[in-house]
Design an enzyme around this catalytic site. Structure first.
Site, PDB file in Angstrom:
ATOM      1  N   ALA A  37      37.748 -85.832 -16.005  1.00  0.00           N
ATOM      2  CA  ALA A  37      37.280 -87.194 -16.296  1.00  0.00           C
ATOM      3  C   ALA A  37      38.183 -87.932 -17.280  1.00  0.00           C
ATOM      4  O   ALA A  37      38.209 -89.167 -17.283  1.00  0.00           O
ATOM      5  CB  ALA A  37      35.849 -87.149 -16.821  1.00  0.00           C
ATOM      6  N   TYR A  72      33.659 -79.779  -5.164  1.00  0.00           N
ATOM      7  CA  TYR A  72      34.794 -79.053  -5.750  1.00  0.00           C
ATOM      8  C   TYR A  72      35.042 -77.671  -5.129  1.00  0.00           C
ATOM      9  O   TYR A  72      36.020 -77.016  -5.475  1.00  0.00           O
ATOM     10  CB  TYR A  72      34.593 -78.917  -7.260  1.00  0.00           C
ATOM     11  CG  TYR A  72      34.540 -80.259  -7.966  1.00  0.00           C
ATOM     12  CD1 TYR A  72      35.640 -81.125  -7.939  1.00  0.00           C
ATOM     13  CD2 TYR A  72      33.397 -80.690  -8.628  1.00  0.00           C
ATOM     14  CE1 TYR A  72      35.588 -82.366  -8.558  1.00  0.00           C
ATOM     15  CE2 TYR A  72      33.346 -81.926  -9.263  1.00  0.00           C
ATOM     16  CZ  TYR A  72      34.443 -82.757  -9.216  1.00  0.00           C
ATOM     17  OH  TYR A  72      34.402 -83.987  -9.835  1.00  0.00           O
ATOM     18  N   HIS A  83      44.148 -83.405  -8.512  1.00  0.00           N
ATOM     19  CA  HIS A  83      42.686 -83.443  -8.489  1.00  0.00           C
ATOM     20  C   HIS A  83      42.219 -82.647  -7.283  1.00  0.00           C
ATOM     21  O   HIS A  83      42.817 -82.759  -6.200  1.00  0.00           O
ATOM     22  CB  HIS A  83      42.157 -84.876  -8.369  1.00  0.00           C
ATOM     23  CG  HIS A  83      42.545 -85.733  -9.534  1.00  0.00           C
ATOM     24  ND1 HIS A  83      41.904 -85.669 -10.741  1.00  0.00           N
ATOM     25  CD2 HIS A  83      43.544 -86.638  -9.675  1.00  0.00           C
ATOM     26  CE1 HIS A  83      42.482 -86.512 -11.588  1.00  0.00           C
ATOM     27  NE2 HIS A  83      43.487 -87.107 -10.964  1.00  0.00           N
ATOM     28  N   PRO A 101      38.162 -81.341 -18.971  1.00  0.00           N
ATOM     29  CA  PRO A 101      36.762 -81.017 -19.161  1.00  0.00           C
ATOM     30  C   PRO A 101      36.028 -80.668 -17.873  1.00  0.00           C
ATOM     31  O   PRO A 101      36.268 -81.267 -16.829  1.00  0.00           O
ATOM     32  CB  PRO A 101      36.181 -82.296 -19.775  1.00  0.00           C
ATOM     33  CG  PRO A 101      37.125 -83.375 -19.368  1.00  0.00           C
ATOM     34  CD  PRO A 101      38.477 -82.724 -19.339  1.00  0.00           C
ATOM     35  N   ASN A 102      35.152 -79.687 -18.013  1.00  0.00           N
ATOM     36  CA  ASN A 102      34.227 -79.239 -16.959  1.00  0.00           C
ATOM     37  C   ASN A 102      34.899 -78.427 -15.857  1.00  0.00           C
ATOM     38  O   ASN A 102      34.211 -77.883 -14.987  1.00  0.00           O
ATOM     39  CB  ASN A 102      33.451 -80.428 -16.352  1.00  0.00           C
ATOM     40  CG  ASN A 102      32.615 -81.135 -17.390  1.00  0.00           C
ATOM     41  OD1 ASN A 102      31.841 -80.497 -18.090  1.00  0.00           O
ATOM     42  ND2 ASN A 102      32.793 -82.439 -17.540  1.00  0.00           N
ATOM     43  N   ARG A 146      29.948 -75.696 -10.226  1.00  0.00           N
ATOM     44  CA  ARG A 146      29.803 -77.136 -10.460  1.00  0.00           C
ATOM     45  C   ARG A 146      29.975 -77.902  -9.141  1.00  0.00           C
ATOM     46  O   ARG A 146      31.065 -77.879  -8.552  1.00  0.00           O
ATOM     47  CB  ARG A 146      30.901 -77.575 -11.442  1.00  0.00           C
ATOM     48  CG  ARG A 146      30.974 -79.057 -11.673  1.00  0.00           C
ATOM     49  CD  ARG A 146      32.257 -79.441 -12.401  1.00  0.00           C
ATOM     50  NE  ARG A 146      32.284 -80.854 -12.636  1.00  0.00           N
ATOM     51  CZ  ARG A 146      33.395 -81.560 -12.835  1.00  0.00           C
ATOM     52  NH1 ARG A 146      34.568 -80.965 -12.849  1.00  0.00           N
ATOM     53  NH2 ARG A 146      33.328 -82.846 -13.032  1.00  0.00           N
ATOM     54  N   ASN A 173      45.479 -81.538 -14.366  1.00  0.00           N
ATOM     55  CA  ASN A 173      44.212 -82.060 -13.857  1.00  0.00           C
ATOM     56  C   ASN A 173      43.372 -82.368 -15.086  1.00  0.00           C
ATOM     57  O   ASN A 173      42.755 -81.462 -15.673  1.00  0.00           O
ATOM     58  CB  ASN A 173      43.492 -81.067 -12.946  1.00  0.00           C
ATOM     59  CG  ASN A 173      42.188 -81.648 -12.391  1.00  0.00           C
ATOM     60  OD1 ASN A 173      41.762 -82.744 -12.794  1.00  0.00           O
ATOM     61  ND2 ASN A 173      41.561 -80.929 -11.477  1.00  0.00           N
ATOM     62  N   ARG A 192      35.870 -91.511  -3.651  1.00  0.00           N
ATOM     63  CA  ARG A 192      34.668 -91.332  -4.482  1.00  0.00           C
ATOM     64  C   ARG A 192      34.315 -92.646  -5.202  1.00  0.00           C
ATOM     65  O   ARG A 192      34.742 -93.711  -4.795  1.00  0.00           O
ATOM     66  CB  ARG A 192      34.912 -90.161  -5.443  1.00  0.00           C
ATOM     67  CG  ARG A 192      35.199 -88.851  -4.683  1.00  0.00           C
ATOM     68  CD  ARG A 192      35.330 -87.686  -5.609  1.00  0.00           C
ATOM     69  NE  ARG A 192      34.082 -87.451  -6.350  1.00  0.00           N
ATOM     70  CZ  ARG A 192      33.998 -86.671  -7.429  1.00  0.00           C
ATOM     71  NH1 ARG A 192      35.087 -86.067  -7.886  1.00  0.00           N
ATOM     72  NH2 ARG A 192      32.840 -86.508  -8.049  1.00  0.00           N
ATOM     73  N   GLU A 218      50.317 -84.716 -11.219  1.00  0.00           N
ATOM     74  CA  GLU A 218      48.867 -84.849 -11.389  1.00  0.00           C
ATOM     75  C   GLU A 218      48.145 -84.214 -10.201  1.00  0.00           C
ATOM     76  O   GLU A 218      48.560 -84.398  -9.047  1.00  0.00           O
ATOM     77  CB  GLU A 218      48.508 -86.337 -11.478  1.00  0.00           C
ATOM     78  CG  GLU A 218      47.025 -86.587 -11.678  1.00  0.00           C
ATOM     79  CD  GLU A 218      46.698 -88.086 -11.794  1.00  0.00           C
ATOM     80  OE1 GLU A 218      47.620 -88.918 -11.580  1.00  0.00           O
ATOM     81  OE2 GLU A 218      45.550 -88.411 -12.087  1.00  0.00           O
TER      82      GLU A 218
END
Ligand code: DQA
Length: 149
Positions: A78, A24, A101, A11-12, A19, A75, A108, A99
């Site tokens: 969330a 990012y 990110h 998502p996103n 964004r 990825n 964070r 994985e």
């Protein structure tokens, strides 16, 4: 083992470029797809790149991946921090998982420090922005070479 990689984005991530660029970066998901596809081609791999905001869609894609692909790059956005459904699907998918990110999730908020995806991933690449996807393609190539008969 097919030399084809499926890259799943959660998502996103469709909003990359506009964004939170301070976190990012300015690259769009299409830019990242182009760079990852180019590197895959150089390594003799094919790559399919998908994005969904829907947890169920991501689970469906993971469930069918084994029939068509040899490795997964994920990825989950969330959902990495929340989705036991995705964890269960990845655990059962029979493919190596890498994985990714964009951000360094460990620098964070505390709620980003745990990822369910990490429990089933061979490795995690985070904090290198869009380049992390290229690094993940390189890692997938090594893993597919190791598994080749
Ligand atoms: C992300 C990190 C997640 O915590 C966040 O929810 C995202 C993007 C990353 O690529 O840095 O959507 O997965």
């Amino acid at each position: 083992m097919t030399r084809s990689i499926l890259v799943l984005n959660g998502p996103n991530l469709n909003l990359l470029g506009k964004r939170e660029p301070g976190i990012y970066g300015r690259e769009t998901l299409s830019d990242i797809e182009a760079a990852a596809t180019k590197r895959a081609r150089e390594l003799g791999l094919t790559l399919e790149f998908r994005q969904s905001n829907s947890e169920g869609q991501l689970v469906d894609w993971v469930q069918s991946a084994e029939q068509t692909h040899g490795a997964l790059i994920v990825n989950a956005g969330a959902y990495s921090h929340t989705s036991i459904a995705l964890l269960d699907a990845l655990r059962g998918c029979g493919l190596p998982v890498i994985e990714v990110h964009l951000s360094n999730i460990f620098r964070r908020e505390a709620y980003r420090h745990h990822s369910y995806v990490s429990e089933v991933a061979q490795g995690v690449i985070c904090g290198f922005g869009g380049r992390g996807y290229v690094l993940a393609v390189e890692a997938a190539a090594v893993m597919l070479d190791d598994q080749a008969p």
